[in-house]
Design a protein around this motif. Structure first.
Motif, PDB file in Angstrom:
ATOM      1  N   ALA B 146     -11.765   7.662   6.324  1.00  0.00           N
ATOM      2  CA  ALA B 146     -12.241   6.732   7.131  1.00  0.00           C
ATOM      3  C   ALA B 146     -13.401   6.964   7.797  1.00  0.00           C
ATOM      4  O   ALA B 146     -14.241   6.025   8.135  1.00  0.00           O
ATOM      5  N   LEU B 149     -16.503   6.923   5.564  1.00  0.00           N
ATOM      6  CA  LEU B 149     -16.942   5.572   5.292  1.00  0.00           C
ATOM      7  C   LEU B 149     -17.742   5.024   6.455  1.00  0.00           C
ATOM      8  O   LEU B 149     -18.848   4.471   6.501  1.00  0.00           O
ATOM      9  N   SER B 240      -5.784   5.645   4.605  1.00  0.00           N
ATOM     10  CA  SER B 240      -4.204   5.136   4.233  1.00  0.00           C
ATOM     11  C   SER B 240      -3.720   6.254   3.590  1.00  0.00           C
ATOM     12  O   SER B 240      -4.229   6.687   2.624  1.00  0.00           O
ATOM     13  N   ALA B 269      -9.658   2.378   4.596  1.00  0.00           N
ATOM     14  CA  ALA B 269     -10.708   3.189   3.815  1.00  0.00           C
ATOM     15  C   ALA B 269      -9.972   3.773   2.987  1.00  0.00           C
ATOM     16  O   ALA B 269      -9.099   4.639   2.856  1.00  0.00           O
ATOM     17  N   ARG B 270     -10.395   3.513   1.584  1.00  0.00           N
ATOM     18  CA  ARG B 270     -10.077   4.355   0.577  1.00  0.00           C
ATOM     19  C   ARG B 270     -11.372   4.735  -0.480  1.00  0.00           C
ATOM     20  O   ARG B 270     -11.274   5.644  -1.353  1.00  0.00           O
ATOM     21  N   THR B 272     -15.653   5.628   0.253  1.00  0.00           N
ATOM     22  CA  THR B 272     -16.568   5.961   1.289  1.00  0.00           C
ATOM     23  C   THR B 272     -17.968   5.050   1.283  1.00  0.00           C
ATOM     24  O   THR B 272     -19.078   5.359   1.775  1.00  0.00           O
ATOM     25  N   LEU B 373     -14.612  -2.649  -1.988  1.00  0.00           N
ATOM     26  CA  LEU B 373     -13.912  -3.489  -0.861  1.00  0.00           C
ATOM     27  C   LEU B 373     -13.411  -4.716  -1.112  1.00  0.00           C
ATOM     28  O   LEU B 373     -13.898  -5.366  -1.893  1.00  0.00           O
ATOM     29  N   CYS B 402      -9.167   0.339  -3.883  1.00  0.00           N
ATOM     30  CA  CYS B 402     -10.132   0.538  -3.134  1.00  0.00           C
ATOM     31  C   CYS B 402      -9.900   0.095  -1.649  1.00  0.00           C
ATOM     32  O   CYS B 402      -8.840  -0.121  -1.370  1.00  0.00           O
ATOM     33  N   SER B 403     -11.041   0.402  -0.844  1.00  0.00           N
ATOM     34  CA  SER B 403     -10.663  -0.148   0.504  1.00  0.00           C
ATOM     35  C   SER B 403     -10.438  -1.474   0.653  1.00  0.00           C
ATOM     36  O   SER B 403     -10.611  -2.467  -0.094  1.00  0.00           O
TER      37      SER B 403
END
Lengths: 89, 425
Positions: B146, B149, B240, B269-270, B272, B373, B402-403
């Motif tokens: 997180a 990112l 997450s 966020a998953r 960056t 995202l 993904c985010s």
């Protein structure tokens, strides 16, 4: 204890009870309502106690004890519910 | 003689009790602030009641006095606990600093400060220049993602970022001495947490960007949501953590809970980077809000936006039967409207209409195009309905790799609510 003083206290606490109802109605959100309910229960305890002084019997104080017990439990549960309102579902 | 003395004392006690009760009721009517109300109410619920009960000595009736003593013992214990519990709920709800700044939180300051919090519109246009971002950070690799990112994003100048760590002990409302809001004097346990936060903050710091850190304690979900509200955040970024078996059995992770309750969009966020963005739309108000955010937020200036809508109307039964009726081109129109809005905003876009089960199709499509995202509007906060039915946003959040940026609908508050949330400063 002069009868008059006890009667006056009883009458005045009844007036306060009405004012407490007003506070409850004016409360903007749950927490304010919770405070108002807590106060209302306390006023009711006073009303019952003075009533028992007027009549010279102890039953009303016992009722006040039961009321104190219930209102305490209710406050705890309600506050806890507000803290975890989402998860309570 | 003695009798007269006792009854005199009883009269005094009774009058004092009634006076305290009157003061308390008057104060309650006068003061709108919760903590001030608690302050005056304690006059009545504690001493007021006790004095009236003590006056029972004047009756000289053993039964009444015995009962009264019982009530006194009970009230002595319970009145303080009740007040404590309500105050604790108030702190968790309104944010910790309200109690400290009672003098400032008079009637006048309420609505003005609460404005940016409950008005979603303002949180959208304020972000034209600087943003206010809260990053929830627990020191885990997921949380590092997180902050990484956030570090990779080109925030507009003047952006304020608040990194918060939560010391993980949940307060119990029944616990008489729970840790309330920010405990800044808990040395050992939070030391590790603090260094993690500081490390993350170093990565984030740039000239013209305000980065601050804070360690709070309490239930993570509650604390993060309340902090987001108090900071007046436009965006909440959280990692997450993949849920373990035990956690999923016990219920939601903090992330899902936060997403449901946050007053602002939540970025889980998953990855960056934010280069390829999949914006889902269904023409509804909440996807409208998501579109607005992608159109206006400067952090999407350099992103490639792919707009999709999913129509469940082409069912497995009648794929070929779709007679070109209104219901058929409704999704087309939703995509066109969204794409048009984004093009007006100068975004680089492509679009598509997908058919099938929304959640599954969105995730599948996102993986095919390997987007960074997914932006999705959430109906949000439907409590029981959500628990029973689930939601597309929830499904996407749970299974996307993904985010995910979840755009919540604006938080509804009764207009008269005075809750004066402190601003972040």
């Amino acid at each position: 204890v002069p009868e008059l003083v006890v009667l006056a206290a009883f009458g005045w606490s009844t007036v306060l009870l009405a004012a407490g109802g007003l506070i409850l109605l004016r409360a903007q959100d749950t927490l304010h309502r919770l405070v108002a309910l807590d106060v209302l229960a306390s006023i009711l305890i006073i009303v019952l106690t003075t009533l028992s002084y007027v009549d010279g019997v102890s039953y009303y104080v016992d009722a006040a004890l039961a009321l104190a017990l219930l209102s305490f439990a209710a406050t705890l549960v309600a506050a806890r519910y507000i803290v975890r309102r989402r998860r309570a579902l | 003689m003695l009798e007269a003395l006792v009854s005199g004392v009883a009269v005094l006690l009774l009058l004092a009790g009634c006076t305290l009760a009157t003061i308390a009721v008057y104060g309650l009517i006068l003061k709108p602030d919760l903590f001030e109300q608690l302050h005056v109410a304690a006059l009545l619920t504690g001493p007021g009641v006790l004095l009236v009960l003590l006056a029972s000595v004047g009756t000289r009736s053993p039964e009444i006095i015995t009962s009264a003593v019982l009530v006194i013992a009970f009230v002595l214990v319970t009145s303080s606990i009740s007040t404590h519990v309500i105050a604790q709920a108030g702190v968790l709800r309104y944010g910790p600093s309200q109690g400290a700044s009672v003098g400032l939180s008079g009637a006048g300051s309420g609505p003005a400060i609460a404005g940016p919090v409950d008005d979603h519109e303002s949180s959208l246009h304020v972000t034209g220049s600087a943003m206010r971002v809260v990053i929830a950070h627990d020191g885990s690799p997921a949380a590092n993602l997180a902050s990484d990112l956030a570090a990779a994003i080109e925030w507009p100048a003047g952006t304020a970022i608040r990194l918060i760590g939560v010391a993980d002990h949940a307060p119990l409302a029944l616990d008489a001495t729970p840790p309330l809001a920010p405990d800044r004097d808990l040395p050992r346990q939070e030391q590790a947490n603090a260094t993690d936060l500081e490390r993350a903050a170093i990565v984030l710091r740039r000239p013209g960007r305000q980065v601050e850190t804070a360690i709070l304690s309490g239930d993570p979900g509650d604390v993060i949501v309340d902090e987001t509200v108090a900071f007046g955040a436009d965006l909440l970024i959280t990692g997450s953590r993949r849920r373990g078996l035990v956690q999923s059995l016990l219920g939601w992770s903090a992330a899902g809970d936060i997403v449901d309750r946050a007053p602002c969009p939540v970025l889980v966020a998953r990855a960056t980077v934010l280069r390829d963005v999949l914006l889902t739309t269904d023409g509804s108000a909440h996807s409208e809000a998501a579109t607005e955010i992608v159109a206006r937020w400067p952090i999407f200036d350099l992103a490639r936006i792919h707009v999709v809508t999913v129509s469940p109307d082409a069912p497995s039964v009648g794929r070929g039967r779709s007679d070109a009726s209104e219901s058929w081109d409704a999704p087309e129109r939703a995509v066109d409207a969204t794409a048009g809005r984004l093009m007006d905003a100068g975004r680089d876009i492509t679009s598509a209409v997908l058919y099938g089960r929304p959640g599954a199709r969105i995730i599948e499509h996102a993986h095919q195009r390997s987007v960074d995202l997914i932006v999705i509007g959430s109906r949000g906060r439907t409590g029981l309905g959500r628990t029973l039915l689930g939601s597309v946003a929830g499904e996407v959040l749970a299974s996307a790799r993904c985010s995910v940026l979840i755009v919540n609908p604006p938080l509804r508050r009764p207009s008269g609510d005075p809750s004066p949330y402190p601003t972040g400063q």
